[in-house]
Design a protein around this motif. Sequence first.
Motif, PDB file in Angstrom:
ATOM      1  N   LEU A   1      37.353  42.296  40.354  1.00  0.00           N
ATOM      2  CA  LEU A   1      35.781  41.792  39.654  1.00  0.00           C
ATOM      3  C   LEU A   1      35.133  43.124  39.608  1.00  0.00           C
ATOM      4  CD1 LEU A   1      34.545  39.652  38.611  1.00  0.00           C
ATOM      5  CD2 LEU A   1      33.581  39.137  40.776  1.00  0.00           C
ATOM      6  N   VAL A   2      34.804  43.710  38.466  1.00  0.00           N
ATOM      7  CA  VAL A   2      33.994  44.797  38.385  1.00  0.00           C
ATOM      8  C   VAL A   2      32.752  44.423  37.448  1.00  0.00           C
ATOM      9  CG1 VAL A   2      33.861  47.106  36.969  1.00  0.00           C
ATOM     10  CG2 VAL A   2      36.153  46.047  37.724  1.00  0.00           C
ATOM     11  N   GLU A   3      31.490  45.014  38.145  1.00  0.00           N
ATOM     12  CA  GLU A   3      29.921  44.845  37.875  1.00  0.00           C
ATOM     13  C   GLU A   3      29.659  46.150  36.948  1.00  0.00           C
ATOM     14  OE1 GLU A   3      28.568  41.660  41.494  1.00  0.00           O
ATOM     15  OE2 GLU A   3      27.913  44.023  41.298  1.00  0.00           O
ATOM     16  N   ALA A   4      28.754  45.989  35.968  1.00  0.00           N
ATOM     17  CA  ALA A   4      28.132  46.740  35.317  1.00  0.00           C
ATOM     18  C   ALA A   4      26.843  46.296  35.676  1.00  0.00           C
ATOM     19  CB  ALA A   4      28.588  46.834  33.888  1.00  0.00           C
ATOM     20  N   ARG A   5      25.777  47.060  36.070  1.00  0.00           N
ATOM     21  CA  ARG A   5      24.290  46.655  36.204  1.00  0.00           C
ATOM     22  C   ARG A   5      23.629  47.792  35.549  1.00  0.00           C
ATOM     23  NH1 ARG A   5      22.431  43.742  40.566  1.00  0.00           N
ATOM     24  NH2 ARG A   5      24.306  43.409  41.669  1.00  0.00           N
ATOM     25  N   ASP A   6      22.334  47.294  35.075  1.00  0.00           N
ATOM     26  CA  ASP A   6      21.577  48.218  34.011  1.00  0.00           C
ATOM     27  C   ASP A   6      20.403  48.377  35.172  1.00  0.00           C
ATOM     28  OD1 ASP A   6      19.851  46.257  34.020  1.00  0.00           O
ATOM     29  OD2 ASP A   6      20.347  45.801  31.911  1.00  0.00           O
ATOM     30  N   GLY A   7      19.438  49.649  34.825  1.00  0.00           N
ATOM     31  CA  GLY A   7      18.205  49.968  35.475  1.00  0.00           C
ATOM     32  C   GLY A   7      17.246  48.720  35.790  1.00  0.00           C
ATOM     33  N   GLY A   8      17.517  47.582  35.181  1.00  0.00           N
ATOM     34  CA  GLY A   8      16.501  46.575  35.376  1.00  0.00           C
ATOM     35  C   GLY A   8      16.970  45.696  36.092  1.00  0.00           C
ATOM     36  N   GLY A   9      18.335  45.679  36.675  1.00  0.00           N
ATOM     37  CA  GLY A   9      18.948  44.518  37.536  1.00  0.00           C
ATOM     38  C   GLY A   9      19.797  43.745  36.807  1.00  0.00           C
ATOM     39  N   LEU A  10      20.005  43.865  35.531  1.00  0.00           N
ATOM     40  CA  LEU A  10      20.800  42.675  34.877  1.00  0.00           C
ATOM     41  C   LEU A  10      22.371  43.284  35.101  1.00  0.00           C
ATOM     42  CD1 LEU A  10      18.819  42.075  31.550  1.00  0.00           C
ATOM     43  CD2 LEU A  10      18.877  40.730  33.634  1.00  0.00           C
ATOM     44  N   VAL A  11      23.148  42.126  35.147  1.00  0.00           N
ATOM     45  CA  VAL A  11      24.440  42.476  35.692  1.00  0.00           C
ATOM     46  C   VAL A  11      25.538  41.866  34.526  1.00  0.00           C
ATOM     47  CG1 VAL A  11      26.252  42.344  37.404  1.00  0.00           C
ATOM     48  CG2 VAL A  11      23.624  42.565  38.080  1.00  0.00           C
ATOM     49  N   ALA A  12      26.708  42.260  34.433  1.00  0.00           N
ATOM     50  CA  ALA A  12      27.669  41.892  33.570  1.00  0.00           C
ATOM     51  C   ALA A  12      28.957  41.983  34.510  1.00  0.00           C
ATOM     52  CB  ALA A  12      27.883  42.569  32.051  1.00  0.00           C
ATOM     53  N   HIS A  13      29.937  41.047  34.286  1.00  0.00           N
ATOM     54  CA  HIS A  13      31.297  41.139  34.842  1.00  0.00           C
ATOM     55  C   HIS A  13      32.302  41.224  33.995  1.00  0.00           C
ATOM     56  CE1 HIS A  13      28.353  39.223  37.881  1.00  0.00           C
ATOM     57  NE2 HIS A  13      28.906  39.963  38.650  1.00  0.00           N
ATOM     58  N   CYS A  14      33.429  41.874  34.267  1.00  0.00           N
ATOM     59  CA  CYS A  14      34.718  41.839  33.550  1.00  0.00           C
ATOM     60  C   CYS A  14      35.857  41.813  34.986  1.00  0.00           C
ATOM     61  CB  CYS A  14      35.002  42.966  32.914  1.00  0.00           C
ATOM     62  SG  CYS A  14      35.549  44.698  33.616  1.00  0.00           S
ATOM     63  N   LYS A  15      36.969  41.420  34.473  1.00  0.00           N
ATOM     64  CA  LYS A  15      38.308  41.240  35.518  1.00  0.00           C
ATOM     65  C   LYS A  15      39.116  42.285  34.918  1.00  0.00           C
ATOM     66  CE  LYS A  15      37.961  36.481  36.739  1.00  0.00           C
ATOM     67  NZ  LYS A  15      38.528  35.136  36.851  1.00  0.00           N
ATOM     68  N   VAL A  16      39.816  42.855  36.097  1.00  0.00           N
ATOM     69  CA  VAL A  16      40.783  43.864  35.862  1.00  0.00           C
ATOM     70  C   VAL A  16      42.064  43.734  36.331  1.00  0.00           C
ATOM     71  CG1 VAL A  16      41.823  46.493  36.007  1.00  0.00           C
ATOM     72  CG2 VAL A  16      39.096  45.889  35.280  1.00  0.00           C
ATOM     73  N   GLU A  17      43.045  42.988  35.694  1.00  0.00           N
ATOM     74  CA  GLU A  17      44.334  42.457  36.263  1.00  0.00           C
ATOM     75  C   GLU A  17      45.472  43.774  36.499  1.00  0.00           C
ATOM     76  OE1 GLU A  17      45.687  39.215  33.912  1.00  0.00           O
ATOM     77  OE2 GLU A  17      44.118  37.873  34.667  1.00  0.00           O
ATOM     78  N   VAL A  18      45.691  44.132  37.589  1.00  0.00           N
ATOM     79  CA  VAL A  18      46.588  45.178  37.820  1.00  0.00           C
ATOM     80  C   VAL A  18      48.007  44.724  38.065  1.00  0.00           C
ATOM     81  CG1 VAL A  18      46.955  47.203  39.360  1.00  0.00           C
ATOM     82  CG2 VAL A  18      44.851  46.392  38.640  1.00  0.00           C
ATOM     83  N   GLU A  19      48.965  44.909  37.450  1.00  0.00           N
ATOM     84  CA  GLU A  19      50.406  44.403  37.765  1.00  0.00           C
ATOM     85  C   GLU A  19      50.973  45.470  38.505  1.00  0.00           C
ATOM     86  OE1 GLU A  19      54.309  42.998  35.219  1.00  0.00           O
ATOM     87  OE2 GLU A  19      52.846  44.112  34.289  1.00  0.00           O
ATOM     88  N   VAL A  20      51.716  45.308  39.703  1.00  0.00           N
ATOM     89  CA  VAL A  20      52.383  46.272  40.640  1.00  0.00           C
ATOM     90  C   VAL A  20      53.736  46.238  39.875  1.00  0.00           C
ATOM     91  CG1 VAL A  20      53.170  47.107  42.705  1.00  0.00           C
ATOM     92  CG2 VAL A  20      50.708  46.121  42.288  1.00  0.00           C
ATOM     93  N   LEU A  21      54.307  47.305  39.492  1.00  0.00           N
ATOM     94  CA  LEU A  21      55.504  47.325  39.077  1.00  0.00           C
ATOM     95  C   LEU A  21      56.823  47.726  40.213  1.00  0.00           C
ATOM     96  CD1 LEU A  21      55.254  49.165  35.553  1.00  0.00           C
ATOM     97  CD2 LEU A  21      55.155  46.777  35.955  1.00  0.00           C
TER      98      LEU A  21
END
Length: 349
Positions: free
Chosen positions: A177-197
Amino acid sequence: IIESSPPGARFAVDVAEDADVGSNSLQGYELEANGYFAVEMKESQDGSKFAELVLRHALDRESEQSLRLQLTALDGGDPPRSGTAQLWINVTDANDNPPVFAQDRYRVSLREDAPPGSIVMNVSASDADAGSNARITYGFGKMPAKVLQKFVVDAESGTISLQEELDFEDTRGYTLLVEARDGGGLVAHCKVEVEVLDVNDNAPEITILSLSSPVPEDAPAGTVVALLKVRDRDSGENGQVSCELSGEAPLSIQPDGKLFPELVLERALDREEEPEVQLVLTAVDGGSPARSGTAQITVQVLDVNDNAPAFDRTTYKVKVPENTPVGAVLLRVNASDPDEGPNGETQYS
């Protein structure tokens, strides 16, 4: 004017001056048609008439960063006379836009032998605001400590890197779960799914669950001598195992390729020829390059009374003088038996 100003907000404009008096003096203001502002005239205590801009609709710096409007001051003369001023309105930024990731969900595959420090991927978010409100820093959201130990994200670039070695046999995938936060404190999220081979990093393992030893030499073909467990912690072809026996042992593996194969007799044993069977069992997986594991098995052969005593000759001839005294030894005969223990002890009569 900040873009977050609410509709109804008022902004004073400098007073227009008219040297005439009475009806010939300043009577009102007009504003160039636009979608945001209207103008109203106010009168101060000293009698001067000034203009006020009234915000009718909310501003949006991201769609329009500045406005240039013409303000006209009118007198009441005949003919009327007017003066104009240019209003240059700069719309300043408010942190009204959160960061936005290029994707809500990222997917990436990583070999389990990837060394620590390897780059997993780069995530990117943008912010329509300006200045510090658009400055984005990256981080991880709330995740298990086990996951946080494995990965790290660069706060400035959004680059996700591997911190610790992976093990497909332990965990086949991670969700970050990755967060991106701007200088005003607003936050967005995205998911990164890592498959192990899976990588062929595990050799097959052979375990002898049970062993029948000694085995009677007259045991029939098909007798189960040993129960085995053959496993490989890898998956797919890397975990597919086949077994083979070294030498010309009278044993075979049935069925091959299964988790619990059996070691069975292919033919009868003969203790007199081979009192002990020693063999090496080799398990090979289907990886490239293949890996193998071995186990040594020793089977003792139990004697069965399957051999009769045999004289060293079928016929003995001896000449005996007629005056040979009673009790004299005429001849010694010899018989042998290849069996073992009591089965090989001989008595004469």
